[in-house]
Design an enzyme around this catalytic site. Structure first.
Site, PDB file in Angstrom:
ATOM      1  N   ASP A 164       4.633  -4.356  -7.392  1.00 17.40           N
ATOM      2  CA  ASP A 164       3.952  -3.130  -6.944  1.00 17.40           C
ATOM      3  C   ASP A 164       4.490  -1.915  -7.691  1.00 17.40           C
ATOM      4  O   ASP A 164       3.936  -0.822  -7.572  1.00 17.40           O
ATOM      5  CB  ASP A 164       4.116  -2.939  -5.430  1.00 17.40           C
ATOM      6  CG  ASP A 164       5.571  -2.934  -4.999  1.00 17.40           C
ATOM      7  OD1 ASP A 164       6.290  -3.893  -5.338  1.00 17.40           O
ATOM      8  OD2 ASP A 164       6.001  -1.969  -4.348  1.00 17.40           O
ATOM      9  N   GLY A 212       0.818  -1.217   0.000  1.00 15.19           N
ATOM     10  CA  GLY A 212       0.000   0.000   0.000  1.00 15.19           C
ATOM     11  C   GLY A 212       0.843   1.255   0.000  1.00 15.19           C
ATOM     12  O   GLY A 212       2.068   1.216   0.116  1.00 15.19           O
ATOM     13  N   GLY A 247       2.558   3.728   1.554  1.00 13.74           N
ATOM     14  CA  GLY A 247       3.091   3.972   2.891  1.00 13.74           C
ATOM     15  C   GLY A 247       3.654   5.371   3.047  1.00 13.74           C
ATOM     16  O   GLY A 247       3.927   5.818   4.154  1.00 13.74           O
TER      17      GLY A 247
END
Ligand code: AMP
Ligand code: MG
Length: 499
Positions: free
Chosen positions: A254, A92, A94
């Protein structure tokens, strides 16, 4: 002067909340003393934003995360990812916050994201911040990539925070305002697949299709059509990296976009001498993301996307796997065709002949064996193509190779191949120059520019480099020094992601 953003936040309309939602809503964390370092005025205008308003104190407060503009719905996106082959079910944003989306003057929808904007529920042990060096690096390299014609996220602004971030030593902090055609990644799909949440996966797929592959909505299997779209875009992107000598450095799932844009400029770098196994990143110990491994790494990442999409590819598992394999099989041929076409443009070949691949590989092998500078060699080749007298201008090319004879023999082979095509030297050279930049963000120049900004508070070298790299295909004789590879003592062999 408060800037106005015409936000239309489609991602924020997806269900949020942790755990398992698409995002977590939160505002950026304010910083002590925001100062504008750089604003990308043309990009602001493209986004329909007023550059003057963005540069005003109210605008800088927004770019730093100290104020939330009207219409923004700030959030951190949820995603998972394979990092160097190991799966992390929740990564995610961060240290990034999506402010929202705007539709630009060109009709395209883009995300505006602040990177380094403070901790989020996804920060784990990180501080949510970014140091000035990596922010300027991403600004410089992403804008250089855009000018080189490579699909990429863009840099809207860099703001210093007046706060220190603690890495190995305290460093000045900064926030990057980043623009992307979306921040969806392979890891976004893996997040829901790993949770077994097929309904969310379907929703994300529909969302990605609406943003990136609207034609896929009417396909018999929309998820398959989306997968084909991502495969095609990445098979077009990675050859562009190779053809420019770009090494992404951290091709985790990612950091692999659905849009086909280059995203996340951490330890990226460009080749000086041609070396297929070249690695710069300090954390890539095994060379997983070495220059020449990038096609394989991308194929692996796309296989992870296909895997995540399996439940949507077919109700029958075997048929779903067959569909995934069929989609992935498209990557190799598409990559090869684009790479070969790019090499033809770089070497000035208009038509396709059967042994062209071999001729061009022979040049690359020669460059590798003799440590020729990749960018200068192709640029010199373009210059020799335009010379009126046969042999004129060859010296600059030959001088790049440790031994002249094999390079001269290759030139002769290349000239006889060119003779099979009707094209004037001038127009061939023009076409070749448009495919072979004079200027790339050379690692030693990037590091020097960042060093001056960080340690001397001198943005001069950064501004100069940024300006030169905005016209990478133009000869800029006054900036000849920025074309050149490093002297041995100037070499920068390691790059860091700086997180
Ligand atoms: P990256 O290597 O930059 O793609 O980041 C991988 C993951 O680590 C993402 O989930 C980031 O949001 C997170 N991350 C990186 N740096 C930081 C930081 N300084 N604070 C919090 N999270 C971070
Ligand atoms: Mg990332």
């Amino acid at each position: 002067m408060t800037p106005r953003f015409a936000f239309d936040n489609s991602f924020a309309r997806l269900p949020g909340g942790l755990p398992g939602g698409f995002h977590a809503r939160l505002a950026p964390t304010p910083v002590a003393e925001p100062r504008l370092i750089r604003l990308n005025r043309p990009l602001a205008e493209l986004l329909g934003l007023d550059p003057e308003a963005l540069a005003s104190p109210e605008g800088v407060a927004i770019l730093a995360g100290n104020a939330v503009p009207e219409g923004a719905e700030p959030l951190a996106m949820a995603y998972a990812g394979h990092q160097f082959g190991g799966f992390v079910p929740q990564l995610g944003d961060g240290r990034a916050i999506l402010l929202g989306e705007v539709v630009g003057r060109d009709g395209l929808r883009r995300d505006i994201q602040l990177k380094g904007s403070g901790p989020t529920p996804f920060s784990r042990r990180g501080d949510g911040r970014a140091a000035l060096g990596p922010v300027l690096r991403e600004y410089l390299v992403s804008e250089a990539m855009a000018a080189l014609g490579v699909p990429t996220t863009r840099a809207l602004a860099a703001v210093s925070t007046g706060e220190a971030v603690l890495r190995e030593t305290p460093l000045p902090g900064a926030v990057l305002a980043r623009v992307a055609s979306s921040h969806l990644r392979v890891g976004s799909f893996q997040f829901f697949a790993a949770r077994g949440d097929v309904a969310a996966l379907r929703r994300l797929t529909d969302y990605a299709i609406a943003r990136h592959d609207p034609g896929a909505a009417g396909a018999p299997r929309p998820a398959r059509a989306l997968l084909d779209g991502v495969v095609a875009r990445q098979a077009a992107l990675v050859p562009q990296w190779l053809l420019l000598g770009f090494i992404h450095g951290v091709m985790n799932t990612d950091n692999t976009s659905i849009s086909g844009e280059t995203i996340d400029y951490g330890p990226c770098a460009f080749l000086d001498a041609y070396e297929p196994g070249k690695v710069f990143s300090s954390i890539d110990l095994g060379g997983r993301y070495a220059y020449g491994n990038q096609p394989r790494a991308m194929h692996w990442n796309l296989a992870r996307l296909a895997e995540a999409l399996l439940p949507l590819l077919d109700e029958e598992e075997e048929a779903a796997i067959a569909s995934a394999q069929e989609a992935l099989a498209g990557f190799g041929p598409a990559f090869e065709a684009a790479y070969l076409a790019g090499l033809r443009r770089k070497t000035g070949l208009l038509s396709a002949r059967r042994d062209d691949a071999e001729t061009m590989q022979a040049l690359l092998d020669l460059m590798a064996a003799q440590q020729a500078d990749f960018t200068l060699a192709f640029r010199a080749l373009a210059d020799t193509a335009g010379a009126d007298a046969a042999g004129a201008g060859e010296e600059a090319f030959l001088a790049l190779f440790a031994e002249r004879e094999p390079a001269a023999a290759w030139l002769a082979r290349w000239r006889s191949r060119l003779a099979q095509e009707p094209l004037s030297p001038a127009s061939r050279a023009g076409a070749m120059r448009a495919a072979n930049p004079a200027f790339i963000p050379r690692n030693h120049r990037v590091e020097a520019a960042l060093g001056a900004a960080i340690w001397q508070r001198d943005l001069g070298p950064f501004e100069t480099l940024l300006g030169v790299l905005s016209r990478p295909f133009d000869d800029q004789p006054e900036h000849r020094a920025l074309m050149l590879p490093p002297q041995p003592e100037e070499r920068v062999e390691r790059t860091f992601c700086g997180t």
